[in-house]
Design a protein around this motif. Structure first.
Motif, mmCIF file in Angstrom:
data_model
loop_
_atom_site.group_PDB
_atom_site.id
_atom_site.type_symbol
_atom_site.label_atom_id
_atom_site.label_comp_id
_atom_site.label_asym_id
_atom_site.label_seq_id
_atom_site.Cartn_x
_atom_site.Cartn_y
_atom_site.Cartn_z
ATOM 1 N N TYR A 4 39.127 31.721 58.093
ATOM 2 C CA TYR A 4 38.995 32.564 56.873
ATOM 3 C C TYR A 4 37.869 31.904 56.132
ATOM 4 C CZ TYR A 4 40.737 35.786 53.351
ATOM 5 O OH TYR A 4 40.655 36.959 52.736
ATOM 6 N N ASN A 8 34.703 35.223 52.763
ATOM 7 C CA ASN A 8 36.123 36.002 52.793
ATOM 8 C C ASN A 8 36.860 35.679 51.594
ATOM 9 O OD1 ASN A 8 35.138 37.608 55.037
ATOM 10 N ND2 ASN A 8 36.365 36.551 56.221
ATOM 11 N N ILE A 9 36.829 34.537 51.161
ATOM 12 C CA ILE A 9 37.641 34.133 50.051
ATOM 13 C C ILE A 9 37.041 34.892 48.823
ATOM 14 C CG2 ILE A 9 38.505 32.102 48.466
ATOM 15 C CD1 ILE A 9 38.588 30.438 51.289
ATOM 16 N N TRP A 11 35.367 37.419 48.528
ATOM 17 C CA TRP A 11 35.619 38.788 48.559
ATOM 18 C C TRP A 11 37.053 39.005 48.354
ATOM 19 C CZ3 TRP A 11 32.659 42.696 48.269
ATOM 20 C CH2 TRP A 11 33.110 44.150 48.864
ATOM 21 N N THR A 12 37.851 38.425 48.775
ATOM 22 C CA THR A 12 39.251 38.720 48.390
ATOM 23 C C THR A 12 39.472 38.436 46.955
ATOM 24 O OG1 THR A 12 40.076 38.133 50.436
ATOM 25 C CG2 THR A 12 41.658 38.102 48.968
ATOM 26 N N MET A 13 38.874 37.396 46.224
ATOM 27 C CA MET A 13 39.043 37.314 44.890
ATOM 28 C C MET A 13 38.521 38.341 44.126
ATOM 29 S SD MET A 13 38.291 33.150 44.674
ATOM 30 C CE MET A 13 38.323 33.142 42.966
ATOM 31 N N GLU A 15 38.104 41.551 45.207
ATOM 32 C CA GLU A 15 39.178 42.644 44.946
ATOM 33 C C GLU A 15 40.256 42.683 44.184
ATOM 34 O OE1 GLU A 15 39.780 42.738 49.479
ATOM 35 O OE2 GLU A 15 38.019 43.916 50.226
ATOM 36 N N LEU A 16 40.725 41.250 44.246
ATOM 37 C CA LEU A 16 41.896 41.123 43.221
ATOM 38 C C LEU A 16 41.709 41.257 41.984
ATOM 39 C CD1 LEU A 16 44.903 39.973 43.269
ATOM 40 C CD2 LEU A 16 44.017 37.701 43.006
ATOM 41 N N TRP A 19 41.338 45.048 41.546
ATOM 42 C CA TRP A 19 42.606 45.827 41.532
ATOM 43 C C TRP A 19 43.348 45.420 40.253
ATOM 44 C CZ3 TRP A 19 44.662 49.164 44.415
ATOM 45 C CH2 TRP A 19 45.835 49.623 44.459
#
Length: 132
Positions: A4, A8-9, A11-13, A15-16, A19
């Protein structure tokens, strides 16, 4: 951790964060729908159903149609809350403090007890009645 990567970390943050921001906006709009005084019950029900069934389109259309007046409703609510607070402070400041009346009566009771006009039991009951 090797599977990971750092990008990607991030990008995930992102997205969160988006959201959470989306849910905040959705709740803000639903609150604005029910707080609005210029809409009837049918219009409120229609907007609520539209925003819940088609959330992305509903929120965007609501912001386009009624977004400018959301600020005005927020400002009106803040003014009403401030006026209620100012009224409460004014009423609380205008009243005479009850402690001065109690102090005078307690001192009279103490004088009556010291002079022998009141027994210890009578003094205690009168004091308890006064402080209750």
């Amino acid at each position: 951790m090797d599977n990971y990567p750092l990008l990607n970390i991030f990008w995930t943050m992102l997205e969160l964060f988006l959201w959470i921001l989306w849910f905040f906006l959705l709740f803000k709009i639903i609150t604005d729908i029910f707080r609005s005084n210029d809409m009837g019950g049918g219009a409120k029900a229609g907007w609520t159903i539209f925003v819940i069934l088609l959330p992305f389109l509903g929120v965007l259309v609501y912001l386009i149609v009624r977004g400018g007046s959301m600020h005005e409703r927020d400002l009106d609510q803040a003014k009403q809350a401030d006026a209620a607070f100012q009224d409460y402070v004014r009423r609380a400041a205008a009243g005479t403090p009850p402690s001065t009346n109690h102090v005078d009566e307690l001192s009279k009771l103490a004088e009556l007890k010291n002079s022998g006009a009141l027994s210890e039991d009578e003094y205690r009951r009168a004091k308890d009645k006064l402080l209750a």
